[in-house]
Motif scaffolding. Structure first.
Motif, PDB file in Angstrom:
ATOM      1  N   ASP A 108      83.933  -4.663  30.854  1.00  0.00           N
ATOM      2  CA  ASP A 108      83.695  -3.935  29.524  1.00  0.00           C
ATOM      3  C   ASP A 108      85.143  -2.744  29.561  1.00  0.00           C
ATOM      4  O   ASP A 108      84.383  -2.036  28.213  1.00  0.00           O
ATOM      5  N   GLY A 109      86.392  -3.124  29.559  1.00  0.00           N
ATOM      6  CA  GLY A 109      87.214  -2.016  28.648  1.00  0.00           C
ATOM      7  C   GLY A 109      88.091  -1.292  29.501  1.00  0.00           C
ATOM      8  O   GLY A 109      88.493  -0.412  29.489  1.00  0.00           O
ATOM      9  N   PHE A 110      86.606  -0.854  30.317  1.00  0.00           N
ATOM     10  CA  PHE A 110      86.413   0.293  31.200  1.00  0.00           C
ATOM     11  C   PHE A 110      87.333   0.653  32.851  1.00  0.00           C
ATOM     12  O   PHE A 110      87.623  -0.518  32.842  1.00  0.00           O
ATOM     13  N   PRO A 111      88.820   1.117  33.417  1.00  0.00           N
ATOM     14  CA  PRO A 111      89.366   0.579  34.307  1.00  0.00           C
ATOM     15  C   PRO A 111      88.263   0.653  35.650  1.00  0.00           C
ATOM     16  O   PRO A 111      87.543   1.607  35.897  1.00  0.00           O
ATOM     17  N   VAL A 112      88.544   0.003  36.267  1.00  0.00           N
ATOM     18  CA  VAL A 112      87.704   0.185  37.681  1.00  0.00           C
ATOM     19  C   VAL A 112      88.413   0.475  38.656  1.00  0.00           C
ATOM     20  O   VAL A 112      89.791   0.814  39.342  1.00  0.00           O
ATOM     21  N   VAL A 113      87.841   1.546  39.591  1.00  0.00           N
ATOM     22  CA  VAL A 113      88.651   2.167  41.223  1.00  0.00           C
ATOM     23  C   VAL A 113      88.052   1.890  41.910  1.00  0.00           C
ATOM     24  O   VAL A 113      86.927   2.029  42.356  1.00  0.00           O
ATOM     25  N   ARG A 114      88.692   1.057  43.117  1.00  0.00           N
ATOM     26  CA  ARG A 114      88.316   0.642  44.412  1.00  0.00           C
ATOM     27  C   ARG A 114      88.259   1.179  44.986  1.00  0.00           C
ATOM     28  O   ARG A 114      89.177   1.407  45.487  1.00  0.00           O
ATOM     29  N   VAL A 115      87.188   1.259  46.002  1.00  0.00           N
ATOM     30  CA  VAL A 115      87.041   2.485  47.133  1.00  0.00           C
ATOM     31  C   VAL A 115      86.832   1.564  48.579  1.00  0.00           C
ATOM     32  O   VAL A 115      85.452   1.028  48.541  1.00  0.00           O
ATOM     33  N   ARG A 116      87.590   1.831  49.675  1.00  0.00           N
ATOM     34  CA  ARG A 116      87.104   0.882  50.420  1.00  0.00           C
ATOM     35  C   ARG A 116      86.227   1.725  51.117  1.00  0.00           C
ATOM     36  O   ARG A 116      87.061   2.940  52.099  1.00  0.00           O
ATOM     37  N   SER A 117      85.022   1.829  51.262  1.00  0.00           N
ATOM     38  CA  SER A 117      83.976   2.971  51.637  1.00  0.00           C
ATOM     39  C   SER A 117      83.098   2.544  53.222  1.00  0.00           C
ATOM     40  O   SER A 117      82.931   2.880  54.017  1.00  0.00           O
ATOM     41  N   GLY A 118      83.686   0.926  53.888  1.00  0.00           N
ATOM     42  CA  GLY A 118      82.226   1.228  54.489  1.00  0.00           C
ATOM     43  C   GLY A 118      80.685   0.711  54.866  1.00  0.00           C
ATOM     44  O   GLY A 118      80.648   1.051  53.109  1.00  0.00           O
ATOM     45  N   ARG A 119      80.504  -0.408  55.357  1.00  0.00           N
ATOM     46  CA  ARG A 119      78.976  -0.769  55.040  1.00  0.00           C
ATOM     47  C   ARG A 119      77.932   0.552  54.493  1.00  0.00           C
ATOM     48  O   ARG A 119      78.092   1.887  55.327  1.00  0.00           O
ATOM     49  N   VAL A 120      76.886   0.764  53.718  1.00  0.00           N
ATOM     50  CA  VAL A 120      76.191   1.905  52.905  1.00  0.00           C
ATOM     51  C   VAL A 120      74.844   1.724  53.889  1.00  0.00           C
ATOM     52  O   VAL A 120      74.764   1.553  53.711  1.00  0.00           O
ATOM     53  N   GLY A 121      74.750   2.355  54.863  1.00  0.00           N
ATOM     54  CA  GLY A 121      73.602   2.806  55.717  1.00  0.00           C
ATOM     55  C   GLY A 121      72.335   3.601  55.912  1.00  0.00           C
ATOM     56  O   GLY A 121      72.551   4.795  55.287  1.00  0.00           O
ATOM     57  N   GLY A 335      70.315  16.687  44.110  1.00  0.00           N
ATOM     58  CA  GLY A 335      69.835  15.730  45.482  1.00  0.00           C
ATOM     59  C   GLY A 335      69.817  15.701  47.087  1.00  0.00           C
ATOM     60  O   GLY A 335      68.630  16.788  47.776  1.00  0.00           O
ATOM     61  N   LEU A 336      68.825  14.718  47.053  1.00  0.00           N
ATOM     62  CA  LEU A 336      68.899  14.121  48.212  1.00  0.00           C
ATOM     63  C   LEU A 336      69.054  13.353  49.884  1.00  0.00           C
ATOM     64  O   LEU A 336      69.291  12.184  48.660  1.00  0.00           O
ATOM     65  N   LEU A 337      69.834  13.590  49.982  1.00  0.00           N
ATOM     66  CA  LEU A 337      70.921  12.983  51.627  1.00  0.00           C
ATOM     67  C   LEU A 337      69.650  11.551  51.942  1.00  0.00           C
ATOM     68  O   LEU A 337      68.817  11.789  52.316  1.00  0.00           O
ATOM     69  N   TYR A 338      70.427  10.612  51.804  1.00  0.00           N
ATOM     70  CA  TYR A 338      69.481   9.771  52.763  1.00  0.00           C
ATOM     71  C   TYR A 338      70.091   8.495  53.254  1.00  0.00           C
ATOM     72  O   TYR A 338      70.051   7.929  53.769  1.00  0.00           O
ATOM     73  N   GLY A 339      71.174   7.906  52.756  1.00  0.00           N
ATOM     74  CA  GLY A 339      72.233   7.444  53.127  1.00  0.00           C
ATOM     75  C   GLY A 339      73.939   7.644  53.185  1.00  0.00           C
ATOM     76  O   GLY A 339      74.655   8.595  52.825  1.00  0.00           O
ATOM     77  N   GLY A 340      74.719   6.810  53.653  1.00  0.00           N
ATOM     78  CA  GLY A 340      76.077   7.171  53.515  1.00  0.00           C
ATOM     79  C   GLY A 340      77.105   6.256  54.571  1.00  0.00           C
ATOM     80  O   GLY A 340      76.466   4.961  55.934  1.00  0.00           O
ATOM     81  N   SER A 341      78.059   6.317  54.202  1.00  0.00           N
ATOM     82  CA  SER A 341      78.880   5.131  55.081  1.00  0.00           C
ATOM     83  C   SER A 341      80.011   6.044  56.245  1.00  0.00           C
ATOM     84  O   SER A 341      79.551   7.886  56.015  1.00  0.00           O
ATOM     85  N   ASP A 342      81.296   5.779  56.405  1.00  0.00           N
ATOM     86  CA  ASP A 342      81.910   6.846  56.705  1.00  0.00           C
ATOM     87  C   ASP A 342      83.128   7.698  56.477  1.00  0.00           C
ATOM     88  O   ASP A 342      83.163   8.992  56.290  1.00  0.00           O
ATOM     89  N   ASP A 343      82.895   7.268  55.099  1.00  0.00           N
ATOM     90  CA  ASP A 343      83.980   7.496  53.773  1.00  0.00           C
ATOM     91  C   ASP A 343      82.920   8.490  52.675  1.00  0.00           C
ATOM     92  O   ASP A 343      82.586   9.395  51.991  1.00  0.00           O
ATOM     93  N   ILE A 344      81.570   7.853  52.036  1.00  0.00           N
ATOM     94  CA  ILE A 344      80.427   8.091  51.411  1.00  0.00           C
ATOM     95  C   ILE A 344      79.344   8.672  51.480  1.00  0.00           C
ATOM     96  O   ILE A 344      79.353   8.397  52.722  1.00  0.00           O
ATOM     97  N   SER A 345      78.454   9.618  51.254  1.00  0.00           N
ATOM     98  CA  SER A 345      77.524   9.935  51.013  1.00  0.00           C
ATOM     99  C   SER A 345      76.733   8.977  50.110  1.00  0.00           C
ATOM    100  O   SER A 345      76.553   9.966  48.903  1.00  0.00           O
ATOM    101  N   VAL A 346      75.438   9.104  50.367  1.00  0.00           N
ATOM    102  CA  VAL A 346      74.587   8.721  49.012  1.00  0.00           C
ATOM    103  C   VAL A 346      73.223   9.400  49.109  1.00  0.00           C
ATOM    104  O   VAL A 346      72.860   9.777  49.631  1.00  0.00           O
ATOM    105  N   ALA A 347      72.863  10.219  47.437  1.00  0.00           N
ATOM    106  CA  ALA A 347      71.373  11.290  47.556  1.00  0.00           C
ATOM    107  C   ALA A 347      70.264   9.979  46.619  1.00  0.00           C
ATOM    108  O   ALA A 347      71.882   9.687  45.334  1.00  0.00           O
ATOM    109  N   SER A 348      69.365  10.642  46.468  1.00  0.00           N
ATOM    110  CA  SER A 348      68.867  10.525  45.168  1.00  0.00           C
ATOM    111  C   SER A 348      68.787  11.584  44.065  1.00  0.00           C
ATOM    112  O   SER A 348      68.870  12.948  44.988  1.00  0.00           O
TER     113      SER A 348
END
Length: 364
Positions: A108-121, A335-348
């Motif tokens: 929708d007109g916004f540029p995309v930044v592509r990131v190779r992150s690996g599987r998030v678990g 945030g409360l950390l719960y997931g991630g991959s080798d390159d990123i972390s995910v928090a609620s």
């Protein structure tokens, strides 16, 4: 500051933002056209959290409107609202596998930044990992040992399941609870209310004698790629008998603040976890849609936080409280950390986590 000295939002941009906020709640997003971006040359990384969120509202709308199309791309594990190197709004797509070139160039007109992150678990450690797996790398404090009182950041877990991290102490009414993840102390919803929480967790040698709390409530997680999960979270009551055995302190930065903050892109953050100890990172994505792998299946989470930082998290860090690292809001939880991959972390986001339990952080 006088009215003339304040930054004013142009009326045209304000109109676009109001339209975007209204359309995000539409039940049929395919029937509308996303508003166009009007941020021009403004570097959003220079704005405060609230102003930045207003400016990114159109990008958040574009992401939600196009999720079904993006989800069909091979290897997509997450999509978030972020910034380009020049501070412009962008859609960040996180991919597992060599499929970056298949991703779109814009949404929708916004540029995309592509990131190779690996599987998030999920970042818990279970019996399958074996005793001593992912031994803590903290050099100044043994997070896997038995601690009385037990500070935030040490190993905890359900006796029959995963070992993770004691995130923080929270309070509702006059009762104190441990805050961590559903998959750490509630067996992904399979545990019964009242079952024990051990410190350390069983993978670190915990036994029935190491009980420090009892499961009180958890946020259900629906294991389906189209579900709308908000958080992986649970609380366990610390009884009056056990009250002296826990503390809201961390070995590195002391107590978090009781007042929370909403994440913004570029915010510097830190956490203390069972496996990696005290680590720092940067928020690089908000309003994220993340597909998280658990042993039992995949869960879709919405409105999540994506954090980047070398070694920010690893298996066993699930449940860590993420707080601001520097500046005037330092140690404010986000945030409360719960997931991630080798390159990123995910928090609620911590706001919805606490609201779901009617609780507040025990802090300064």
């Amino acid at each position: 500051m006088s009215p003339a000295g304040r930054r004013q939002i142009p009326r045209t941009r304000l109109a676009h933002l109001l339209i975007a906020l209204a359309l995000v709640g539409c039940t049929d997003p395919g029937s509308v056209t996303a508003p166009t971006d009007s941020t021009g040359s403004l570097d959003l990384s220079l704005l405060g959290p609230e102003a930045q969120r207003r400016e990114l509202a159109t990008a958040a709308f574009a992401l939600r409107r196009n999720e079904s199309r993006l989800a069909r791309q091979p290897g997509l594990v997450a999509a978030a609202v972020g910034l380009t190197a020049a501070g412009r709004p962008a859609i960040r797509l996180y991919v597992d596998g060599p499929t970056l070139d298949d991703m779109p160039d814009e949404v929708d007109g916004f540029p995309v930044v592509r990131v190779r992150s690996g599987r998030v678990g999920a970042l818990g450690l279970g019996p399958r990992d074996g005793p001593g797996s992912d031994a803590p790398r903290s050099l100044d404090f043994d997070t896997a040992s038995r601690h009385r009182p037990a500070p935030s950041g040490v190993s905890i877990g359900h006796p029959a399941e995963t070992s993770g991290t004691l995130g923080a102490l929270v309070r509702r009414g006059g009762t104190t609870y441990i805050l961590s993840n559903n998959h750490v102390i509630a067996r992904l919803g399979k545990a019964r209310i009242g079952e024990p929480v051990l410190q350390p967790g069983t993978i670190d040698g915990g036994t029935a004698a190491d009980r420090i709390a009892s499961l009180s409530a958890f946020r259900p997680i629906v294991l389906h790629p189209t579900a709308r999960n908000i958080a992986d979270a649970a609380i366990a009551e610390v009884s009056l008998i056990d009250a002296p055995v826990v503390t809201g302190l961390t070995p590195s930065y002391g107590k978090p603040r009781s007042r929370i903050i909403e994440a913004s892109v570029g915010m510097r953050v830190m956490k203390y976890g069972r496996t990696t100890g005290h680590t720092t990172g940067v928020v690089e994505g908000v309003n994220a849609i993340v597909y998280v792998g658990y042993d039992e299946g995949t869960a879709r989470f919405v409105d999540q936080i994506v954090i980047r930082g070398a070694g920010f998290s690893a298996g066993g860090d699930s449940g860590s409280l993420v707080v601001v690292e520097t500046g005037w809001p330092s140690r404010r939880p986000l945030g409360l950390l719960y997931g991630g991959s080798d390159d990123i972390s995910v928090a609620s986001p911590i706001g919805p986590v606490l609201e779901g339990f009617g609780a507040t952080i025990v802090g300064n």
